[in-house]
Design a protein around this motif. Structure first.
Motif, mmCIF file in Angstrom:
data_model
loop_
_atom_site.group_PDB
_atom_site.id
_atom_site.type_symbol
_atom_site.label_atom_id
_atom_site.label_comp_id
_atom_site.label_asym_id
_atom_site.label_seq_id
_atom_site.Cartn_x
_atom_site.Cartn_y
_atom_site.Cartn_z
ATOM 1 N N GLY A 59 90.652 54.708 19.108
ATOM 2 C CA GLY A 59 90.329 55.518 17.935
ATOM 3 C C GLY A 59 91.488 55.631 16.968
ATOM 4 O O GLY A 59 92.221 54.673 16.736
ATOM 5 N N GLU A 60 91.660 56.840 16.446
ATOM 6 C CA GLU A 60 92.653 57.049 15.376
ATOM 7 C C GLU A 60 94.094 56.981 15.872
ATOM 8 O O GLU A 60 95.026 57.013 15.071
ATOM 9 C CB GLU A 60 92.397 58.383 14.675
ATOM 10 N N THR A 61 94.276 56.916 17.203
ATOM 11 C CA THR A 61 95.655 56.865 17.731
ATOM 12 C C THR A 61 96.440 55.719 17.103
ATOM 13 O O THR A 61 97.624 55.869 16.800
ATOM 14 C CB THR A 61 95.649 56.632 19.259
ATOM 15 N N GLN A 64 97.286 56.372 13.375
ATOM 16 C CA GLN A 64 98.178 57.540 13.308
ATOM 17 C C GLN A 64 99.585 57.197 13.793
ATOM 18 O O GLN A 64 100.573 57.684 13.251
ATOM 19 C CB GLN A 64 97.610 58.697 14.136
ATOM 20 N N TRP A 73 93.063 50.013 6.754
ATOM 21 C CA TRP A 73 92.527 50.094 8.112
ATOM 22 C C TRP A 73 91.006 49.968 8.074
ATOM 23 O O TRP A 73 90.364 50.617 7.250
ATOM 24 C CB TRP A 73 92.910 51.426 8.760
ATOM 25 N N GLN A 75 87.652 50.087 10.697
ATOM 26 C CA GLN A 75 87.245 50.370 12.065
ATOM 27 C C GLN A 75 86.135 49.411 12.492
ATOM 28 O O GLN A 75 85.237 49.127 11.707
ATOM 29 C CB GLN A 75 86.756 51.812 12.153
#
Ligand code: UD1
Ligand code: CA
Length: 462
Positions: A59-61, A64, A73, A75
C-alpha cells in the motif's frame, strides 16, 4: 538514436512473498538503501521527463517511505501481470519519445548500460536488455529467427516448448519502448497464457508484426540485471555490490586489509595512502584524506578525516569533522556535531558529543565530553565528566586554552574553566574558575590514628 522525451516506468507492485517479511520487497535495504531507491537514483541521472512508479503490495508504505515529490505514483490493484502494470502508467506517458521500463527489485543496473539501451531505441526501434545465462530456468527466453538471427518474440518459461527452454539468452525485463507503439500494444495484450497474466513481453512479437525493429543490448555484468526475490538473493547481491566497491578502492590505491570484509553504505572517498583494516562500515558521506588509517571494526558515518589521522580499532564516529594528525580510539565514541582540530587525541572509552576541541587537546581515557567548547592544548584527565544535563535542560561547558583538568572531575554546566586553570583531581566544579590558578573542591585528607577495621560478628551456636 536520440529521443527527445524519456519516460521511465518502475515496476514495484509485486508482493515479494519469498522475503517472508512485513516490509514491502522494494524497501529492503541493499548497502543501507532501499532497493527501489537504488533504481530511482539511477533513473534520476538519465534526466527523464517523468518517472512513474507502479506500486501495489504494501500500500502507501512505499510512496510514503520514498517521499519524493518529483515522482508520479500509480497504483496497481490487483496485479495482473507486467503488461497490466505498465498500463497503469499510460496516462503519464508522452505520445512520442521512448519509455524505459525498470524494476524496483533490480537495483544495480548501471547508468552506462541504460544509456546504451536508450540510445539503441527510437521512434521505430524497441531496445531489449538481454543476457546469456548458463542456467536460464525461470526466465523469459529470447526467441530469434533461425535465418536472420533477428528477435522474433519473448516466450515465458511456463509457455515455452522444450526446445525453447534450451535457449540461454533471457529477457532481463528491462526495455526501452517507443511510446507511439506502447500506447497501442498495451491495449492489445491478452492473458490467454499459462499464468493468465497480461505479459509485457508479448509486445515484442507485436513489434515484429508491426515492422518495428527489435535490437538487443547486453550489460557489462550479469549482476546488473539480477533481481531480488529472497533474502538469499539479497545477501548475494549485497556481496557483489560490496566487492565491486572494494575493487574500485583498491584500483584507486586504497589499501584494504581484506576486500571481502568492508561495507560501504553510501559514499566513501579516499586520498592517497589510505589504509583500512578489516570489518569497517562506512555510512553516508565519508571522506578520508591522504595517509589516514582506519583500524579494524570501526564505523564511520558522515565523517571527514583530514590527512594522517589515525582511527584505532572499535571506534564509532558520526557526523564529525576530524583534523590532521589526530589519534582517535581504540573504543572511541564520537557523536554528531563534533569538530576536532589538528592533533587532538581522543582515547579509549571516551564519548564526545556536540563539542569542539581545538588543536592539540587530549582526552585520553574514560570521559564524557558533551556540549563543550574546549580550547587549545587542554588535557582532560581520565574520568572527567561534563555534567551537561540537569534532567530537563542541557548546558554548555567552556574550557579555555592550556587548561589541565585532573582525573575524575565533574564539570557542572553551565561553567567556564578559564585559560591556564588547573583543576585538582576528584573535584566537582560548579562555579567558573579564575585563570592560571589551581582550583579544587574536595574534602581534606584525614588520617585517624588508632582506628580499627570492623570485625565480623560470630553467630551464636544453637
Ligand atoms: C518477468 C518477465 C520475464 C523475465 C523476468 C526477469 C514478463 C511476463 N516476464 O518474469 O520475461 O525473464 O521478468 O526477471 O514480464 N510486477 C508488478 N505488477 C505485476 C506483475 C509484476 O509490478 O502485476 C513487478 C514485480 O514486482 C517484479 C517484476 O514486475 O518486480 C517482474 O514480475 P514477475 O512476476 O517476477 O515476472 P517474472 O515472472 O519473473
Ligand atoms: Ca521475478
Amino acid at each position: 538514436m536520440n529521443v527527445s522525451k524519456l519516460n521511465i516506468v518502475v515496476l514495484a507492485a509485486g508482493l515479494g512473498k519469498r522475503m517472508y517479511s512485513a516490509l514491502p520487497k522494494v524497501l529492503h535495504p541493499l548497502a543501507g538503501k532501499p532497493l527501489l531507491m537504488h533504481v530511482l537514483d539511477t533513473a534520476r541521472t538519465l534526466l527523464p521527463h517523468t518517472t512513474c512508479v507502479i506500486y501495489g503490495h504494501g500500500g502507501e508504505t512505499v510512496p510514503q517511505t520514498i517521499a519524493d515529490e518529483s515522482l508520479v505514483w500509480a497504483q496497481q490493484i490487483p496485479q495482473l501481470g507486467t503488461g497490466h502494470a505498465v498500463m497503469q502508467a499510460l496516462p503519464h506517458i508522452e505520445k512520442e519519445g521512448v519509455t524505459l521500463i525498470l524494476y524496483g527489485d533490480v537495483p544495480l543496473t548501471s547508468v552506462e548500460t541504460l544509456k546504451k539501451l536508450i540510445a539503441t531505441a527510437g521512434e521505430h526501434t524497441l531496445g531489449l536488455l538481454t543476457v546469456e545465462l548458463p542456467d536460464p530456468a525461470g526466465y523469459g527466453r529470447i526467441v530469434r529467427h533461425s535465418e536472420t538471427g533477428e528477435v522474433a518474440a519473448i516466450v515465458e518459461e511456463k509457455d515455452a516448448s522444450e526446445s525453447q527452454r534450451k535457449i540461454g539468452e533471457i529477457n532481463t525485463g528491462i526495455m526501452a519502448v517507443p511510446n507511439r507503439y506502447l500506447h497501442r500494444w498495451l491495449y492489445k495484450l491478452e492473458n490467454s497464457n499459462a499464468q493468465g497474466e497480461y505479459y509485457l513481453t508479448d509486445i515484442v512479437a507485436m513489434a515484429v508484426k508491426d515492422g518495428v525493429k527489435v535490437e538487443t543490448v547486453s550489460p557489462a555484468y550479469v549482476w546488473e540485471t539480477t533481481g531480488v526475490n529472497s533474502k538469499v538473493q539479497l545477501a548475494a547481491l549485497e556481496r557483489i555490490y560490496q566487492t565491486a566497491q572494494a575493487n574500485k578502492l583498491l584500483e584507486q590505491g586504497v589499501a584494504l586489509a581484506d576486500p571481502s570484509r568492508i561495507d560501504i553504505r553510501g559514499k566513501l572517498s579516499c586520498g592517497r595512502d589510505v589504509m583500512i583494516d578489516i570489518n569497517c562500515i562506512f555510512e553516508g558521506d565519508v571522506q578520508l584524506d591522504d595517509g589516514v588509517r582506519v583500524g579494524a571494526h570501526t564505523i564511520l558515518k558522515d565523517v571527514r578525516v583530514a590527512a594522517n589521522s589515525i582511527i584505532a580499532p572499535f571506534s564509532l564516529i558520526e557526523a564529525t569533522e576530524i583534523g590532521r594528525n589526530c589519534r582517535i580510539g581504540p573504543y572511541a565514541r564520537i557523536r554528531p556535531g563534533t569538530r576536532l582540530e589538528d592533533e587532538v587525541h581522543i582515547g579509549n572509552f571516551v564519548e564526545v558529543k556536540n563539542s569542539a576541541l581545538a588543536a592539540g587537546s587530549k582526552a585520553n581515557h574514560l570521559s564524557y565530553i558533551g556540549d563543550a567548547v574546549v580550547g587549545r592544548s587542554v588535557n582532560i584527565g581520565a574520568g572527567t565528566i561534563t555534567c551537561n544535563y540537569d534532567g530537563a535542560n542541557k548546558y554548555q561547558t567552556i574550557i579555555e586554552d592550556d587548561v589541565f583538568v585532573g582525573s575524575d572531575t565533574q564539570l557542572i554546566a553551565p561553567v567556564r574553566v578559564a585559560r591556564g586553570s588547573t583543576i585538582g583531581a576528584g573535584s566537582t566544579i560548579t562555579k567558573d574558575t579564575p585563570p592560571d590558578m589551581l582550583t579544587l573542591s574536595r574534602a581534606k585528607q584525614l588520617s585517624i590514628d588508632g582506628w580499627k577495621r570492623p570485625v565480623k560478628k560470630l553467630k551464636p551456636k544453637n
